[in-house]
Design a protein around this motif. Sequence first.
Motif, PDB file in Angstrom:
ATOM      1  N   ILE A  58       0.933  -1.184   0.095  1.00  0.00           N
ATOM      2  CA  ILE A  58       0.040   0.038   0.049  1.00  0.00           C
ATOM      3  C   ILE A  58       0.806   1.106   0.031  1.00  0.00           C
ATOM      4  O   ILE A  58       1.855   1.315   0.723  1.00  0.00           O
ATOM      5  N   ARG A  59       0.583   2.326  -0.908  1.00  0.00           N
ATOM      6  CA  ARG A  59       1.417   3.492  -1.038  1.00  0.00           C
ATOM      7  C   ARG A  59       0.811   4.561  -0.569  1.00  0.00           C
ATOM      8  O   ARG A  59      -0.581   4.933  -0.725  1.00  0.00           O
ATOM      9  N   ILE A  60       1.249   5.310   0.508  1.00  0.00           N
ATOM     10  CA  ILE A  60       0.589   6.336   1.040  1.00  0.00           C
ATOM     11  C   ILE A  60       1.406   7.478   1.043  1.00  0.00           C
ATOM     12  O   ILE A  60       2.678   7.448   1.324  1.00  0.00           O
ATOM     13  N   ARG A  61       0.622   8.596   0.363  1.00  0.00           N
ATOM     14  CA  ARG A  61       1.652   9.905   0.205  1.00  0.00           C
ATOM     15  C   ARG A  61       1.011  10.795   1.128  1.00  0.00           C
ATOM     16  O   ARG A  61      -0.106  11.050   1.191  1.00  0.00           O
ATOM     17  N   ASP A  62       1.715  11.629   2.116  1.00  0.00           N
ATOM     18  CA  ASP A  62       1.390  12.476   3.035  1.00  0.00           C
ATOM     19  C   ASP A  62       2.298  13.370   3.136  1.00  0.00           C
ATOM     20  O   ASP A  62       3.254  13.674   2.624  1.00  0.00           O
ATOM     21  N   GLY A  65       5.507  12.735   4.175  1.00  0.00           N
ATOM     22  CA  GLY A  65       6.435  11.872   3.532  1.00  0.00           C
ATOM     23  C   GLY A  65       5.651  10.730   2.600  1.00  0.00           C
ATOM     24  O   GLY A  65       4.533  10.854   2.699  1.00  0.00           O
ATOM     25  N   ALA A  66       6.462   9.776   2.258  1.00  0.00           N
ATOM     26  CA  ALA A  66       5.869   8.577   1.830  1.00  0.00           C
ATOM     27  C   ALA A  66       6.086   7.388   2.684  1.00  0.00           C
ATOM     28  O   ALA A  66       7.061   7.171   3.197  1.00  0.00           O
ATOM     29  N   PHE A  67       4.896   6.759   2.856  1.00  0.00           N
ATOM     30  CA  PHE A  67       4.992   5.571   3.714  1.00  0.00           C
ATOM     31  C   PHE A  67       4.442   4.484   3.140  1.00  0.00           C
ATOM     32  O   PHE A  67       3.614   4.537   2.093  1.00  0.00           O
ATOM     33  N   ARG A  68       4.672   3.197   3.392  1.00  0.00           N
ATOM     34  CA  ARG A  68       4.437   1.865   2.881  1.00  0.00           C
ATOM     35  C   ARG A  68       3.920   0.977   3.783  1.00  0.00           C
ATOM     36  O   ARG A  68       4.492   0.788   4.946  1.00  0.00           O
TER      37      ARG A  68
END
Length: 113
Positions: A58-62, A65-68
């Motif tokens: 799962i790719r999360i852009r916040d 930053g970028a979280f996985r």
Amino acid sequence: MPERSKLIEFRGGALDDLRDFPISARREAGHQLDQVQQGHDPDDWKPMRTIGQGVREIRIRDEAGAFRVIYVTKFADTIYVLHCFQKKTQATSKPDLELATKRYRDLVKELSS
């Protein structure tokens, strides 16, 4: 009739790692995992075949930053979260890939015994 919700099991320190995400990224990760529990795809994901068959990220852009969130759903009625981390570079770091791969191998071994 909606599909029965799957359980989520965090492997190793994955839950603690997820709890270290900033609140907005943590909420988004929870929302995306809830979608997976209900039998839907996350909004932004990709397969992680290098880790193992059926493994997804799962790719999360916040703004932070970028979280996985790396997980696998192919075993019974459980979603196994293998690893959660913040991406620091364009490519996923080798230690993050190795940790997720080790947890995947350990899971396969555990489920087959």
